[in-house]
Design a protein around this motif. Structure first.
Motif, PDB file in Angstrom:
ATOM      1  N   ALA A  24       0.800  -1.210   0.000  1.00  0.00           N
ATOM      2  CA  ALA A  24       0.000   0.000   0.000  1.00  0.00           C
ATOM      3  C   ALA A  24       0.843   1.274   0.000  1.00  0.00           C
ATOM      4  CB  ALA A  24      -0.929   0.008   1.207  1.00  0.00           C
ATOM      5  N   HIS A  25       2.132   1.181   0.189  1.00  0.00           N
ATOM      6  CA  HIS A  25       2.992   2.347   0.155  1.00  0.00           C
ATOM      7  C   HIS A  25       3.179   2.815  -1.290  1.00  0.00           C
ATOM      8  CE1 HIS A  25       3.864   0.725   4.101  1.00  0.00           C
ATOM      9  NE2 HIS A  25       4.386   1.895   4.424  1.00  0.00           N
ATOM     10  N   ALA A  26       3.177   4.125  -1.490  1.00  0.00           N
ATOM     11  CA  ALA A  26       3.380   4.691  -2.827  1.00  0.00           C
ATOM     12  C   ALA A  26       4.880   4.843  -3.070  1.00  0.00           C
ATOM     13  CB  ALA A  26       2.679   6.040  -2.925  1.00  0.00           C
ATOM     14  N   HIS A  27       5.378   4.145  -4.069  1.00  0.00           N
ATOM     15  CA  HIS A  27       6.792   4.211  -4.431  1.00  0.00           C
ATOM     16  C   HIS A  27       6.933   4.796  -5.828  1.00  0.00           C
ATOM     17  CE1 HIS A  27       8.014   1.906  -0.947  1.00  0.00           C
ATOM     18  NE2 HIS A  27       7.007   1.085  -1.191  1.00  0.00           N
ATOM     19  N   PRO A  28       7.990   5.573  -6.072  1.00  0.00           N
ATOM     20  CA  PRO A  28       8.186   6.137  -7.412  1.00  0.00           C
ATOM     21  C   PRO A  28       8.391   5.046  -8.453  1.00  0.00           C
ATOM     22  CG  PRO A  28       9.688   7.142  -5.828  1.00  0.00           C
ATOM     23  CD  PRO A  28       9.040   5.989  -5.150  1.00  0.00           C
ATOM     24  N   GLU A  51       0.969   3.947  -6.361  1.00  0.00           N
ATOM     25  CA  GLU A  51      -0.361   4.032  -5.739  1.00  0.00           C
ATOM     26  C   GLU A  51      -0.924   5.437  -5.929  1.00  0.00           C
ATOM     27  OE1 GLU A  51      -1.715   1.350  -4.178  1.00  0.00           O
ATOM     28  OE2 GLU A  51       0.113   0.223  -4.589  1.00  0.00           O
ATOM     29  N   SER A  52      -2.234   5.570  -5.808  1.00  0.00           N
ATOM     30  CA  SER A  52      -2.863   6.894  -5.825  1.00  0.00           C
ATOM     31  C   SER A  52      -2.447   7.657  -4.584  1.00  0.00           C
ATOM     32  CB  SER A  52      -4.380   6.760  -5.871  1.00  0.00           C
ATOM     33  OG  SER A  52      -4.775   6.186  -7.104  1.00  0.00           O
ATOM     34  N   ALA A  79      -6.419  14.156 -12.994  1.00  0.00           N
ATOM     35  CA  ALA A  79      -6.828  13.117 -13.937  1.00  0.00           C
ATOM     36  C   ALA A  79      -6.144  11.781 -13.647  1.00  0.00           C
ATOM     37  CB  ALA A  79      -6.505  13.546 -15.371  1.00  0.00           C
ATOM     38  N   ASN A  80      -4.981  11.833 -12.994  1.00  0.00           N
ATOM     39  CA  ASN A  80      -4.241  10.612 -12.663  1.00  0.00           C
ATOM     40  C   ASN A  80      -3.619  10.785 -11.280  1.00  0.00           C
ATOM     41  OD1 ASN A  80      -2.650   8.372 -12.421  1.00  0.00           O
ATOM     42  ND2 ASN A  80      -1.551   8.656 -14.325  1.00  0.00           N
ATOM     43  N   PRO A  81      -4.305  10.362 -10.221  1.00  0.00           N
ATOM     44  CA  PRO A  81      -3.821  10.598  -8.859  1.00  0.00           C
ATOM     45  C   PRO A  81      -2.563   9.828  -8.469  1.00  0.00           C
ATOM     46  CG  PRO A  81      -5.825   9.286  -8.817  1.00  0.00           C
ATOM     47  CD  PRO A  81      -5.605   9.702 -10.239  1.00  0.00           C
ATOM     48  N   LYS A  82      -1.988   9.075  -9.405  1.00  0.00           N
ATOM     49  CA  LYS A  82      -0.706   8.414  -9.147  1.00  0.00           C
ATOM     50  C   LYS A  82       0.463   9.294  -9.600  1.00  0.00           C
ATOM     51  CE  LYS A  82      -2.299   3.644  -9.470  1.00  0.00           C
ATOM     52  NZ  LYS A  82      -2.078   2.353 -10.131  1.00  0.00           N
ATOM     53  N   VAL A  83       0.174  10.466 -10.155  1.00  0.00           N
ATOM     54  CA  VAL A  83       1.210  11.354 -10.693  1.00  0.00           C
ATOM     55  C   VAL A  83       1.193  12.683  -9.948  1.00  0.00           C
ATOM     56  CG1 VAL A  83       1.980  12.618 -12.742  1.00  0.00           C
ATOM     57  CG2 VAL A  83       1.106  10.285 -12.967  1.00  0.00           C
ATOM     58  N   MET A  84       2.398  13.150  -9.599  1.00  0.00           N
ATOM     59  CA  MET A  84       2.559  14.443  -8.948  1.00  0.00           C
ATOM     60  C   MET A  84       3.569  15.247  -9.760  1.00  0.00           C
ATOM     61  SD  MET A  84       3.335  15.229  -4.902  1.00  0.00           S
ATOM     62  CE  MET A  84       4.404  13.817  -4.775  1.00  0.00           C
ATOM     63  N   ALA A  85       3.314  16.554  -9.918  1.00  0.00           N
ATOM     64  CA  ALA A  85       4.197  17.398 -10.719  1.00  0.00           C
ATOM     65  C   ALA A  85       4.512  18.693  -9.990  1.00  0.00           C
ATOM     66  CB  ALA A  85       3.552  17.700 -12.065  1.00  0.00           C
ATOM     67  N   LEU A  86       5.669  19.238 -10.319  1.00  0.00           N
ATOM     68  CA  LEU A  86       6.130  20.508  -9.766  1.00  0.00           C
ATOM     69  C   LEU A  86       6.555  21.389 -10.937  1.00  0.00           C
ATOM     70  CD1 LEU A  86       7.052  22.295  -7.330  1.00  0.00           C
ATOM     71  CD2 LEU A  86       9.266  21.144  -7.507  1.00  0.00           C
ATOM     72  N   TRP A 100      10.743  14.478  -2.179  1.00  0.00           N
ATOM     73  CA  TRP A 100       9.330  14.178  -2.341  1.00  0.00           C
ATOM     74  C   TRP A 100       8.775  13.454  -1.118  1.00  0.00           C
ATOM     75  CZ3 TRP A 100       8.312   9.053  -1.973  1.00  0.00           C
ATOM     76  CH2 TRP A 100       9.330   8.158  -2.289  1.00  0.00           C
ATOM     77  N   VAL A 101       7.500  13.683  -0.890  1.00  0.00           N
ATOM     78  CA  VAL A 101       6.731  12.973   0.136  1.00  0.00           C
ATOM     79  C   VAL A 101       5.480  12.478  -0.558  1.00  0.00           C
ATOM     80  CG1 VAL A 101       5.412  13.183   2.277  1.00  0.00           C
ATOM     81  CG2 VAL A 101       7.586  14.402   2.027  1.00  0.00           C
ATOM     82  N   ALA A 102       5.210  11.201  -0.425  1.00  0.00           N
ATOM     83  CA  ALA A 102       4.022  10.605  -1.037  1.00  0.00           C
ATOM     84  C   ALA A 102       3.210   9.896   0.039  1.00  0.00           C
ATOM     85  CB  ALA A 102       4.430   9.612  -2.130  1.00  0.00           C
ATOM     86  N   VAL A 103       1.985  10.327   0.190  1.00  0.00           N
ATOM     87  CA  VAL A 103       1.076   9.669   1.120  1.00  0.00           C
ATOM     88  C   VAL A 103      -0.007   8.993   0.289  1.00  0.00           C
ATOM     89  CG1 VAL A 103      -0.529   9.965   3.044  1.00  0.00           C
ATOM     90  CG2 VAL A 103       1.560  11.372   2.920  1.00  0.00           C
ATOM     91  N   ALA A 104      -0.044   7.676   0.370  1.00  0.00           N
ATOM     92  CA  ALA A 104      -1.048   6.916  -0.371  1.00  0.00           C
ATOM     93  C   ALA A 104      -2.429   7.218   0.199  1.00  0.00           C
ATOM     94  CB  ALA A 104      -0.740   5.425  -0.291  1.00  0.00           C
ATOM     95  N   GLU A 105      -3.453   6.962  -0.584  1.00  0.00           N
ATOM     96  CA  GLU A 105      -4.818   7.243  -0.144  1.00  0.00           C
ATOM     97  C   GLU A 105      -5.187   6.525   1.147  1.00  0.00           C
ATOM     98  OE1 GLU A 105      -7.154   6.359  -3.657  1.00  0.00           O
ATOM     99  OE2 GLU A 105      -7.198   8.479  -4.179  1.00  0.00           O
ATOM    100  N   ASP A 106      -4.504   5.412   1.440  1.00  0.00           N
ATOM    101  CA  ASP A 106      -4.793   4.691   2.684  1.00  0.00           C
ATOM    102  C   ASP A 106      -3.981   5.225   3.865  1.00  0.00           C
ATOM    103  OD1 ASP A 106      -2.273   3.769   2.191  1.00  0.00           O
ATOM    104  OD2 ASP A 106      -2.802   1.667   2.083  1.00  0.00           O
ATOM    105  N   GLY A 107      -3.182   6.284   3.649  1.00  0.00           N
ATOM    106  CA  GLY A 107      -2.464   6.930   4.743  1.00  0.00           C
ATOM    107  C   GLY A 107      -1.014   6.537   4.907  1.00  0.00           C
ATOM    108  N   HIS A 108      -0.517   5.553   4.154  1.00  0.00           N
ATOM    109  CA  HIS A 108       0.889   5.166   4.275  1.00  0.00           C
ATOM    110  C   HIS A 108       1.775   6.225   3.628  1.00  0.00           C
ATOM    111  CE1 HIS A 108      -0.853   1.109   4.970  1.00  0.00           C
ATOM    112  NE2 HIS A 108       0.089   1.121   5.885  1.00  0.00           N
ATOM    113  N   ARG A 109       2.840   6.624   4.355  1.00  0.00           N
ATOM    114  CA  ARG A 109       3.727   7.701   3.912  1.00  0.00           C
ATOM    115  C   ARG A 109       5.083   7.142   3.499  1.00  0.00           C
ATOM    116  NH1 ARG A 109       7.727  11.204   5.882  1.00  0.00           N
ATOM    117  NH2 ARG A 109       7.364  13.400   5.449  1.00  0.00           N
TER     118      ARG A 109
END
Length: 119
Positions: A24-28, A51-52, A79-86, A100-109
């Protein structure tokens, strides 16, 4: 023998239940620009995750070689919650660090960093 069998079965069951939690962790999955490359000045930093993401808790920051914050106005793609841009201002030549910090929709950071160089 029965207590040993019961212990083994309990351990297998515990590991089977815990395995999905690790996923469930979001990894690049894809970095743009990629880590440790020399590139022409990019217009944005874009990271695709496994992950989203939770938009309010996920972020990208860019620092220059002197550790000065360049920008931190990142956003998760609606449109794609698995992508983050700066989006980036015009960058001078030199080395930059992306954090970067990514928190998945289930709360895993998860968090991380990498560097790239502008030619």
């Amino acid at each position: 023998m029965k207590p040993l069998r019961k212990m083994i079965l309990s351990t297998v069951l515990l590991l089977t239940c815990a395995a999905p939690l690790a996923l469930a962790h979001a990894h690049p999955k894809q970095l743009s620009p990629q880590a440790d490359v020399s590139v022409a000045a990019p217009k944005e930093i874009r990271i695709a995750f496994s992950e989203s993401l939770e938009p309010a808790l996920s972020s990208i920051k860019l620092f220059d070689a002197k550790n000065k914050l360049v920008t931190d106005k990142s956003a998760v793609d609606k449109a794609n919650p698995k992508v983050m841009a700066l989006p980036l201002p015009a960058l001078a030549g030199g080395q930059y660090r992306v954090e970067w910090v990514a928190v998945a929709e289930d709360g895993h950071r998860t968090s991380g960093h990498y560097r790239f160089t502008v030619k």
